[in-house]
Design a protein around this motif. Structure first.
Motif, PDB file in Angstrom:
ATOM      1  N   ASP A 139       3.151   3.109   6.087  1.00 14.88           N
ATOM      2  CA  ASP A 139       2.168   3.938   5.733  1.00 14.88           C
ATOM      3  C   ASP A 139       2.303   5.363   4.989  1.00 14.88           C
ATOM      4  O   ASP A 139       1.472   6.203   5.113  1.00 14.88           O
ATOM      5  CB  ASP A 139       1.830   4.394   7.300  1.00 14.88           C
ATOM      6  CG  ASP A 139       1.591   3.566   8.240  1.00 14.88           C
ATOM      7  OD1 ASP A 139       0.638   2.408   7.846  1.00 14.88           O
ATOM      8  OD2 ASP A 139       1.912   3.363   9.452  1.00 14.88           O
ATOM      9  N   ASP A 141       1.792   5.589   1.922  1.00  9.33           N
ATOM     10  CA  ASP A 141       0.654   5.782   1.113  1.00  9.33           C
ATOM     11  C   ASP A 141      -0.531   6.550   1.858  1.00  9.33           C
ATOM     12  O   ASP A 141      -1.293   7.689   1.310  1.00  9.33           O
ATOM     13  CB  ASP A 141      -0.272   4.579   0.372  1.00  9.33           C
ATOM     14  CG  ASP A 141       0.864   3.950  -0.582  1.00  9.33           C
ATOM     15  OD1 ASP A 141       1.507   4.417  -1.218  1.00  9.33           O
ATOM     16  OD2 ASP A 141       0.687   2.672  -0.699  1.00  9.33           O
ATOM     17  N   TRP A 142      -0.808   6.238   3.127  1.00 11.35           N
ATOM     18  CA  TRP A 142      -1.784   7.173   3.950  1.00 11.35           C
ATOM     19  C   TRP A 142      -1.022   8.443   4.093  1.00 11.35           C
ATOM     20  O   TRP A 142      -2.083   9.501   3.999  1.00 11.35           O
ATOM     21  CB  TRP A 142      -1.714   6.449   5.249  1.00 11.35           C
ATOM     22  CG  TRP A 142      -2.544   7.111   6.122  1.00 11.35           C
ATOM     23  CD1 TRP A 142      -3.857   7.053   6.564  1.00 11.35           C
ATOM     24  CD2 TRP A 142      -2.082   7.893   7.282  1.00 11.35           C
ATOM     25  NE1 TRP A 142      -4.142   7.879   7.344  1.00 11.35           N
ATOM     26  CE2 TRP A 142      -3.033   8.624   8.001  1.00 11.35           C
ATOM     27  CE3 TRP A 142      -0.756   8.622   7.646  1.00 11.35           C
ATOM     28  CZ2 TRP A 142      -2.942   9.343   9.193  1.00 11.35           C
ATOM     29  CZ3 TRP A 142      -0.606   9.449   8.701  1.00 11.35           C
ATOM     30  CH2 TRP A 142      -2.002   9.984   9.212  1.00 11.35           C
ATOM     31  N   LEU A 144       0.605  10.358   2.097  1.00  7.32           N
ATOM     32  CA  LEU A 144       0.705  10.947   0.836  1.00  7.32           C
ATOM     33  C   LEU A 144      -0.753  11.248   0.791  1.00  7.32           C
ATOM     34  O   LEU A 144      -1.121  12.411   0.180  1.00  7.32           O
ATOM     35  CB  LEU A 144       1.006  10.080  -0.389  1.00  7.32           C
ATOM     36  CG  LEU A 144       2.373   9.798  -0.423  1.00  7.32           C
ATOM     37  CD1 LEU A 144       2.716   8.640  -1.563  1.00  7.32           C
ATOM     38  CD2 LEU A 144       3.455  11.009  -0.634  1.00  7.32           C
ATOM     39  N   ARG A 145      -1.878  10.589   1.017  1.00  3.82           N
ATOM     40  CA  ARG A 145      -3.143  11.142   0.905  1.00  3.82           C
ATOM     41  C   ARG A 145      -3.477  12.187   2.026  1.00  3.82           C
ATOM     42  O   ARG A 145      -4.286  12.999   1.596  1.00  3.82           O
ATOM     43  CB  ARG A 145      -3.918   9.760   1.522  1.00  3.82           C
ATOM     44  CG  ARG A 145      -5.747   9.986   1.129  1.00  3.82           C
ATOM     45  CD  ARG A 145      -6.269   8.608   1.637  1.00  3.82           C
ATOM     46  NE  ARG A 145      -6.087   8.343   2.784  1.00  3.82           N
ATOM     47  CZ  ARG A 145      -6.733   7.224   3.396  1.00  3.82           C
ATOM     48  NH1 ARG A 145      -7.399   6.443   2.451  1.00  3.82           N
ATOM     49  NH2 ARG A 145      -6.756   6.959   4.776  1.00  3.82           N
ATOM     50  N   ARG A 171       9.232   7.294  -6.328  1.00  2.00           N
ATOM     51  CA  ARG A 171       8.118   6.633  -6.624  1.00  2.00           C
ATOM     52  C   ARG A 171       6.942   7.618  -6.437  1.00  2.00           C
ATOM     53  O   ARG A 171       5.887   7.698  -7.383  1.00  2.00           O
ATOM     54  CB  ARG A 171       7.838   5.368  -5.977  1.00  2.00           C
ATOM     55  CG  ARG A 171       6.697   4.437  -6.082  1.00  2.00           C
ATOM     56  CD  ARG A 171       6.414   3.445  -5.060  1.00  2.00           C
ATOM     57  NE  ARG A 171       5.768   4.184  -4.128  1.00  2.00           N
ATOM     58  CZ  ARG A 171       5.128   3.527  -2.771  1.00  2.00           C
ATOM     59  NH1 ARG A 171       5.811   2.091  -2.684  1.00  2.00           N
ATOM     60  NH2 ARG A 171       4.583   4.076  -2.022  1.00  2.00           N
ATOM     61  N   SER A 172       7.076   8.363  -5.423  1.00  2.00           N
ATOM     62  CA  SER A 172       5.811   9.087  -5.211  1.00  2.00           C
ATOM     63  C   SER A 172       5.869  10.613  -5.421  1.00  2.00           C
ATOM     64  O   SER A 172       4.869  11.080  -5.861  1.00  2.00           O
ATOM     65  CB  SER A 172       5.788   9.393  -3.301  1.00  2.00           C
ATOM     66  OG  SER A 172       6.845   9.861  -2.916  1.00  2.00           O
ATOM     67  N   LEU A 215      -6.588   2.199   4.987  1.00  2.00           N
ATOM     68  CA  LEU A 215      -6.180   2.580   3.510  1.00  2.00           C
ATOM     69  C   LEU A 215      -6.837   1.222   2.724  1.00  2.00           C
ATOM     70  O   LEU A 215      -6.553   0.187   2.979  1.00  2.00           O
ATOM     71  CB  LEU A 215      -4.660   2.730   3.410  1.00  2.00           C
ATOM     72  CG  LEU A 215      -4.425   2.891   2.015  1.00  2.00           C
ATOM     73  CD1 LEU A 215      -4.751   4.602   1.638  1.00  2.00           C
ATOM     74  CD2 LEU A 215      -2.741   2.749   1.991  1.00  2.00           C
ATOM     75  N   ASP A 216      -7.907   1.751   1.832  1.00  2.00           N
ATOM     76  CA  ASP A 216      -8.406   0.703   0.970  1.00  2.00           C
ATOM     77  C   ASP A 216      -9.160  -0.559   1.847  1.00  2.00           C
ATOM     78  O   ASP A 216      -9.044  -1.580   1.333  1.00  2.00           O
ATOM     79  CB  ASP A 216      -7.388   0.120  -0.099  1.00  2.00           C
ATOM     80  CG  ASP A 216      -6.829   1.210  -0.886  1.00  2.00           C
ATOM     81  OD1 ASP A 216      -5.671   0.943  -1.364  1.00  2.00           O
ATOM     82  OD2 ASP A 216      -7.643   2.200  -1.135  1.00  2.00           O
TER      83      ASP A 216
END
Length: 220
Positions: A139, A141-142, A144-145, A171-172, A215-216
């Protein structure tokens, strides 16, 4: 006649002013030069070795590649995060992080300030400058959002998967931390993802279920 007598006097006055101004300027410049170049008081040679030279000397004795001594990062105990189960649904809880002293706090003269066992709420005295966004590696990416620039993102293990905080951070492009067991216990964490934020003298723990962390178009 009156004007002719006053003219030399005025010239002498201006000469004195000019001389005085020049003397002041010269004195100021000399003072600056003296300050930059003079030594005041006794001096001694520095006995301590140069710190950078010591570091360079130590590095020169080490192998050029030390990664073999530590093995793959997947086996590093320092990167093993405390585990939390996935949050089954949205839930908001509140808790007060009371702390109990494990030892006496005394003044140098022996007078007691706070005895062992004294319990207090640290949030009465301090304010957390950021939120804690605690997620499983899947999770990230979530996280980071939803995380703000000053929020801390912490990885929690899902089963035996703690992720690679170093690789994910690279990476982030932002720091990724590891959830420690003592922090998990201290905050009373039960599931993830969860965002911990201060509200007055309490902590608000907001857990996010599958529908809230879409997410997406794909629930995680």
């Amino acid at each position: 006649m009156g004007n002719s007598r006053k003219a030399p006097a005025r010239r002498r006055t201006w000469l004195l002013v000019a001389f005085a101004s020049g003397a002041i300027a010269s004195g100021a410049a000399a003072a600056v030069i003296a300050t930059r170049n003079s030594t005041v008081g006794r001096t001694w040679a520095i006995a301590e070795p140069d710190a950078l030279a010591e570091i360079d000397a130590k590095v020169a004795t080490l192998p050029s590649d030390m990664s073999k001594n530590f093995g793959p990062r997947s086996r590093w105990s320092a990167l093993k995060a405390a585990a939390l189960p996935p949050a089954p649904a949205d839930r908001v809880r509140k808790m007060v992080p009371f702390y109990t002293l494990e030892f006496d706090i005394k003044l140098p003269d022996g007078r007691m300030v706070y005895p062992k066992g004294f319990t207090f709420n640290p949030l009465t005295y301090v304010k957390l400058p950021q939120r804690l966004v605690i997620v499983h590696p899947r999770d990230l990416d979530w996280a980071l959002r939803v995380a703000g620039p000053s929020d801390f993102i912490l990885l929690t293990a899902l089963g035996s998967d703690s992720g690679d905080a170093i690789a994910l951070g690279e990476r982030s492009g932002r720091a990724i931390y590891i959830l420690e067991e003592r922090v998990k216990q201290r905050l009373g964490l039960r599931a993830a993802p969860v965002i911990v934020a201060q509200s007055g003298t309490q902590l608000v723990l907001t857990e996010f279920g599958p529908k809230s962390r879409v997410l997406d178009g794909e629930p995680r």
